[in-house]
Design an enzyme around this catalytic site. Structure first.
Site, mmCIF file in Angstrom:
data_model
loop_
_atom_site.group_PDB
_atom_site.id
_atom_site.type_symbol
_atom_site.label_atom_id
_atom_site.label_comp_id
_atom_site.label_asym_id
_atom_site.label_seq_id
_atom_site.Cartn_x
_atom_site.Cartn_y
_atom_site.Cartn_z
ATOM 1 N N THR A 192 1.048 -1.205 -0.290
ATOM 2 C CA THR A 192 -0.633 0.344 0.076
ATOM 3 C C THR A 192 1.093 1.170 -0.237
ATOM 4 O OG1 THR A 192 -1.522 -0.941 0.788
ATOM 5 C CG2 THR A 192 -1.643 1.058 1.593
ATOM 6 N N GLY A 222 -10.145 -3.467 2.045
ATOM 7 C CA GLY A 222 -8.861 -3.933 3.616
ATOM 8 C C GLY A 222 -9.123 -2.940 4.625
ATOM 9 N N ASP A 223 -8.262 -2.304 4.990
ATOM 10 C CA ASP A 223 -8.380 -0.866 6.159
ATOM 11 C C ASP A 223 -8.120 0.118 4.985
ATOM 12 O OD1 ASP A 223 -5.536 -1.533 5.370
ATOM 13 O OD2 ASP A 223 -5.128 -0.151 6.792
ATOM 14 N N THR A 242 -0.243 1.170 7.165
ATOM 15 C CA THR A 242 -0.011 -0.140 5.829
ATOM 16 C C THR A 242 -0.292 -1.110 6.386
ATOM 17 O OG1 THR A 242 1.096 -1.391 3.803
ATOM 18 C CG2 THR A 242 2.299 0.724 5.522
ATOM 19 N N GLY A 243 -0.411 -2.293 6.097
ATOM 20 C CA GLY A 243 -0.409 -3.679 6.761
ATOM 21 C C GLY A 243 -1.393 -4.766 6.322
#
Ligand code: ASP
Length: 324
Positions: A192, A222-223, A242-243
Site C-alpha cells: 500500500t 481492507g483498511d 499499511t499492513g
C-alpha cells in the site's frame, strides 16, 4: 481602509513564518529483505520514493495545501510499478486487480473513499472527488466508476495495472492456496502507499491507496479505504497505514492513534508506537504507519522487517529508508 487591514491581519489564515511544513510517505511494510530485493530494484524503488516526496514537498513549499501535497504523492506512487497501488497492484484470487483508496482533510474532517475499482487509473483522485464533489464519503465498485465517469477521471483497461512481478507473485500464491480456507495467504509484503502532510496554514491531511492483499476474494475490502482504520486526520494528527488490513480495521488503527492524542494527551509518536508496536501484534497482525503532528514531527513505526518510507519533517530533515 484601516479596518480592512486590521481584519486582514486578524482573520488571515495564511502561512506563518513559525508554521513548519512537513511530509511523510510510505510504500508499504513487510518482510522486505535486502537479500531478496536486488540492487537495481532497490535503486528504482528509492528513486520513486524520492520523486514522490519531492512532488509533494514542492506543493507545500509553494504554499499549497496539505490535501494537494498528499494527493500528489499518492498519484506518483500509484503510477509507479513498484508499489501495490494503481499500476503494480496485487492480484485477487481470480486474477484481477481491485483497487481501494481514501483521503481525509484534518482541518474540516471531510473525507472520501472508494473500493473495488477495476478501471480507474488513479483511485486517490476518485476518493478526492467523492470528498469534494459528492455528498457522500464512500463509494464502491460499479457505482464509484459511474461517478468517475461523471467526474471525467481517467479510465484505463484493466490490463494497465498488471506487472510481470505481481503476476508471478499471484501464480506462486495461487499454487500454494489449495484449500478454500487457506486461500488467503498472508502477504509478507504489504505494498500500500500513503502520505501525511502538514501545510503552511497548519492543516493536516492523510491519503492511502492500495491493491489490497494478494489472493483476496469475494469483494474483500481492507483498511486502506476505511476512514479511521487505514486513513485518518484531524487538527493535531494525521495517519496513513499499511499492513494486514483485517487487524487495522478491527483496531481502528489510524483513528485510535489520533484519539490517544486528542483524549489521552499522548504525543502522536507515542500513540503510534503503542498501537503499532503493541496493540496490532497483540492481536496477531502486523504492519506500520506514517504519522505526523501539527508541529511537523514525523514518526513511522512498523513491526515488520521493513517499510518503504520517506519524510521531510518540520525542521527540514530528510530521510528515505527501507529496512529497520
Ligand atoms: N493494508 C492493505 C490491505 O489490507 C494491504 C497493504 O498495506 O499493502 O488491504
Amino acid at each position: 481602509m484601516r479596518y480592512m487591514l486590521l481584519s486582514a491581519i486578524l482573520f488571515c489564515s495564511c502561512a506563518s513564518a513559525d508554521q513548519p511544513i512537513a511530509l511523510a510517505i510510505h510504500g508499504g511494510a513487510g518482510t522486505i529483505l535486502k537479500s531478496e530485493i536486488g540492487d537495481s530494484r532497490e535503486a528504482a524503488i528509492r528513486a520513486d520514493l524520492n520523486a514522490a516526496l519531492d512532488a509533494g514537498y514542492k506543493v507545500l513549499e509553494d504554499g499549497g495545501e496539505a490535501l494537494d501535497a498528499a494527493t500528489a504523492v499518492v498519484v506518483r506512487l500509484e503510477d509507479s510499478p513498484y508499489f501495490n497501488a494503481g499500476k503494480g497492484a496485487v492480484f485477487t484470487a481470480d486474477g484481477r486487480n481491485e483497487l481501494d483508496a481514501s483521503i481525509m482533510d484534518g482541518a474540516t474532517r471531510r473525507a472520501g473513499a472508494v473500493a473495488g475499482l477495476t478501471r480507474i487509473k488513479n483511485p486517490i483522485l476518485l476518493a478526492r472527488a467523492v470528498m469534494e464533489r459528492s455528498p457522500h464519503v464512500m463509494m464502491i465498485g460499479a457505482g464509484a466508476e459511474a461517478f468517475a465517469q461523471d467526474m471525467k477521471l481517467e479510465f484505463v483497461a484493466p490490463a494497465y495495472f498488471k506487472t510481470e512481478h505481481r503476476w508471478q507473485e499471484y501464480l506462486n500464491a495461487k499454487a500454494k492456496a489449495a484449500q478454500p480456507r487457506a486461500a488467503l495467504p498472508i502477504s509478507n509484503y504489504y505494498g500500500t502507499v500513503g502520505a501525511v502532510a502538514l501545510d503552511g496554514k497548519g492543516h493536516l491531511a492523510a491519503a492511502t491507496s492500495t491493491g489490497g492483499m494478494v489472493m483476496k476474494r469475494y469483494g474483500r475490502v481492507g483498511d486502506a479505504p476505511i476512514i479511521g482504520a487505514g486513513t485518518f486526520a484531524d487538527e493535531r494528527c494525521a495517519v496513513s497505514a499499511t499492513g494486514w488490513g483485517e487487524f487495522f480495521i478491527r483496531l481502528n488503527v489510524a483513528a485510535d492513534i489520533c484519539a490517544r492524542v486528542a483524549y489521552g494527551n499522548s504525543s502522536v509518536a507515542d500513540a503510534a508506537d503503542e498501537v503499532v508496536l503493541n496493540r496490532v501484534p497483540a492481536l496477531g497482525g502486523n504492519g506500520g504507519v506514517i504519522s505526523l503532528d501539527a508541529k511537523g514531527r514525523v514518526s513511522m513505526p512498523f513491526n515488520t522487517a521493513g517499510m518503504y518510507r520517506a519524510a521531510i519533517d518540520g525542521e527540514g530533515k530528510r530521510v528515505v529508508a527501507i529496512y529497520r
